[in-house]
Design an enzyme around this catalytic site. Sequence first.
Site, PDB file in Angstrom:
ATOM      1  N   TRP A  31      99.409  62.891 114.004  1.00 21.72           N
ATOM      2  CA  TRP A  31      98.501  63.874 114.191  1.00 21.72           C
ATOM      3  C   TRP A  31      99.054  65.124 113.540  1.00 21.72           C
ATOM      4  O   TRP A  31      98.349  66.092 113.058  1.00 21.72           O
ATOM      5  CB  TRP A  31      98.424  64.330 115.780  1.00 21.72           C
ATOM      6  CG  TRP A  31      97.597  65.313 116.168  1.00 21.72           C
ATOM      7  CD1 TRP A  31      97.784  66.296 117.237  1.00 21.72           C
ATOM      8  CD2 TRP A  31      96.162  65.510 115.495  1.00 21.72           C
ATOM      9  NE1 TRP A  31      96.635  67.036 117.475  1.00 21.72           N
ATOM     10  CE2 TRP A  31      95.586  66.862 116.332  1.00 21.72           C
ATOM     11  CE3 TRP A  31      95.205  65.185 114.591  1.00 21.72           C
ATOM     12  CZ2 TRP A  31      94.337  67.593 116.127  1.00 21.72           C
ATOM     13  CZ3 TRP A  31      94.091  65.704 114.292  1.00 21.72           C
ATOM     14  CH2 TRP A  31      93.672  66.752 114.888  1.00 21.72           C
ATOM     15  N   GLY A  37      91.783  68.318 122.158  1.00 20.30           N
ATOM     16  CA  GLY A  37      90.618  67.581 122.361  1.00 20.30           C
ATOM     17  C   GLY A  37      90.719  66.603 121.845  1.00 20.30           C
ATOM     18  O   GLY A  37      91.537  65.758 121.708  1.00 20.30           O
ATOM     19  N   ALA A  62      93.492  60.710 115.038  1.00 18.83           N
ATOM     20  CA  ALA A  62      94.010  61.241 113.886  1.00 18.83           C
ATOM     21  C   ALA A  62      93.304  60.524 112.763  1.00 18.83           C
ATOM     22  O   ALA A  62      92.894  60.967 111.722  1.00 18.83           O
ATOM     23  CB  ALA A  62      95.499  61.170 113.754  1.00 18.83           C
ATOM     24  N   LYS A  94      94.400  63.378 131.051  1.00 18.56           N
ATOM     25  CA  LYS A  94      93.556  62.148 130.925  1.00 18.56           C
ATOM     26  C   LYS A  94      94.390  60.894 130.254  1.00 18.56           C
ATOM     27  O   LYS A  94      93.944  59.868 130.420  1.00 18.56           O
ATOM     28  CB  LYS A  94      92.742  62.647 129.562  1.00 18.56           C
ATOM     29  CG  LYS A  94      93.526  63.262 128.382  1.00 18.56           C
ATOM     30  CD  LYS A  94      93.899  62.385 127.240  1.00 18.56           C
ATOM     31  CE  LYS A  94      94.453  63.007 126.270  1.00 18.56           C
ATOM     32  NZ  LYS A  94      94.822  62.141 125.041  1.00 18.56           N
ATOM     33  N   SER A 145      93.707  54.423 120.846  1.00 21.94           N
ATOM     34  CA  SER A 145      94.409  55.286 121.875  1.00 21.94           C
ATOM     35  C   SER A 145      95.555  54.340 122.210  1.00 21.94           C
ATOM     36  O   SER A 145      95.570  53.356 122.523  1.00 21.94           O
ATOM     37  CB  SER A 145      93.329  55.219 122.985  1.00 21.94           C
ATOM     38  OG  SER A 145      94.141  55.750 124.194  1.00 21.94           O
ATOM     39  N   ARG A 146      96.594  55.156 122.038  1.00 23.86           N
ATOM     40  CA  ARG A 146      97.936  54.562 122.506  1.00 23.86           C
ATOM     41  C   ARG A 146      97.995  54.321 124.073  1.00 23.86           C
ATOM     42  O   ARG A 146      98.787  53.450 124.354  1.00 23.86           O
ATOM     43  CB  ARG A 146      99.337  55.549 122.102  1.00 23.86           C
ATOM     44  CG  ARG A 146      99.094  55.836 120.501  1.00 23.86           C
ATOM     45  CD  ARG A 146      99.967  57.098 120.469  1.00 23.86           C
ATOM     46  NE  ARG A 146      99.708  57.906 119.095  1.00 23.86           N
ATOM     47  CZ  ARG A 146     100.056  58.935 118.860  1.00 23.86           C
ATOM     48  NH1 ARG A 146     100.993  59.581 119.595  1.00 23.86           N
ATOM     49  NH2 ARG A 146      99.851  59.610 117.781  1.00 23.86           N
ATOM     50  N   ASN A 147      97.409  55.257 124.746  1.00 21.33           N
ATOM     51  CA  ASN A 147      97.511  55.085 126.266  1.00 21.33           C
ATOM     52  C   ASN A 147      96.404  53.954 126.820  1.00 21.33           C
ATOM     53  O   ASN A 147      97.127  53.019 127.472  1.00 21.33           O
ATOM     54  CB  ASN A 147      97.401  56.334 127.024  1.00 21.33           C
ATOM     55  CG  ASN A 147      98.209  57.482 126.672  1.00 21.33           C
ATOM     56  OD1 ASN A 147      99.287  57.529 127.124  1.00 21.33           O
ATOM     57  ND2 ASN A 147      98.152  58.522 125.854  1.00 21.33           N
ATOM     58  N   VAL A 185     104.424  57.303 120.585  1.00 24.35           N
ATOM     59  CA  VAL A 185     104.596  57.786 122.070  1.00 24.35           C
ATOM     60  C   VAL A 185     103.233  57.804 122.750  1.00 24.35           C
ATOM     61  O   VAL A 185     102.239  58.277 122.174  1.00 24.35           O
ATOM     62  CB  VAL A 185     105.208  59.106 121.989  1.00 24.35           C
ATOM     63  CG1 VAL A 185     105.575  59.538 123.519  1.00 24.35           C
ATOM     64  CG2 VAL A 185     106.869  59.144 121.305  1.00 24.35           C
ATOM     65  N   GLU A 191     101.910  59.321 125.785  1.00 22.28           N
ATOM     66  CA  GLU A 191     102.416  60.325 126.788  1.00 22.28           C
ATOM     67  C   GLU A 191     102.250  60.141 128.063  1.00 22.28           C
ATOM     68  O   GLU A 191     102.967  60.735 128.897  1.00 22.28           O
ATOM     69  CB  GLU A 191     101.849  61.890 126.234  1.00 22.28           C
ATOM     70  CG  GLU A 191     102.359  62.517 124.996  1.00 22.28           C
ATOM     71  CD  GLU A 191     103.443  63.119 125.072  1.00 22.28           C
ATOM     72  OE1 GLU A 191     104.336  63.050 126.117  1.00 22.28           O
ATOM     73  OE2 GLU A 191     104.050  63.939 124.009  1.00 22.28           O
TER      74      GLU A 191
END
Length: 337
Positions: free
Chosen positions: A17, A138, A142, A193, A256-258, A281, A283
């Site tokens: 990002w 928002g 990336a 989120k 999406s990492r999460n 990471v 988060e």
Amino acid sequence: MWRVERSKVAILGGGSWGTTTASVISRQCDASLWARDSQIVAEINEQHTNQRYLGDATLNPKLSATTDIRHAVKDAGAVLIAVPSSHFREVLHSALANLPAGIPVISLSKGLEKGSRMRMTEIIQELAPGRIPGVLTGPNLAREIVAGQAAASVLALEDYSAALALQPLLNVGLFRVYTNEDVIGCELGGVLKNIIAIAVGMGDGLGAGDNTRAALITRGLAEMSRLGEALGGKPGTFAGLAGMGDMIATCTSPQSRNRHVGMELAKGRSIEDIIDSMHMVAEGVKSAPTVIELAREYGIELPISEDVYRVITGESNARGVYRGLLRVIAGAESEPG
């Protein structure tokens, strides 16, 4: 009224990002990107790529990178910090010696500091008084943005006139930046989120359907709003880009990492194994314990987030909590559960 007096913008953080933001805004300002890794810096300057984080995407050749953080921020008209929340304080502290007074210092991070439970803008206020804390947040995946696809973000600064003055500098091509006066709400939306995205990922990994995903996102948005408002955010913020917008992107995108963490948890992998295998990471994993602490302190019920926390801490597993994610007896839609 604050106005932009320098055309240079420093971006601290050479991940996906940070690099994307720097490349995009370098089209209309002097962007200086700081990264720790000398190989990444050399690759950005010489090949105009960052393959570790962005694959073969081509960066703007005008973008310059450096490993010298003091050089990066010197004479900057604004500083954007795009590092994980666990490193935010350290990175900002390293930049202080050359950080100009009176400029916006803007967080691109979406986490809370462990222990202090501080938002990133609170850390800016503490470490860098005399600057203007803010957040840019928002639904910003990336790889889509660096590829030139349309996207929207929201900028919130403690001095709203500074946000209005900086907005044109950040609006580039199909990357549209809106302004918002609610710094707290914008920042918390980006934090909360991520935990819901882990829950959605667990459901997806266990074969849940679109109806289940929609229910989790919607009820997760209600959790975000309850806690966010209790902590000082404005209700309308959570229905906007920083809340609903970011929630939809993070909960549904393969990038999406999460969500990825949730899907891997559904396979029975341990959280330690998943994190060790990622070079970026997630988060939500780091923020979940802090968010649950805050919710309990303020007496806010977050049943979905609580279940994610139980899986992350090893109290339960994805299959066990998945059966209970929507098991709470349904009452009024305005109530928890």
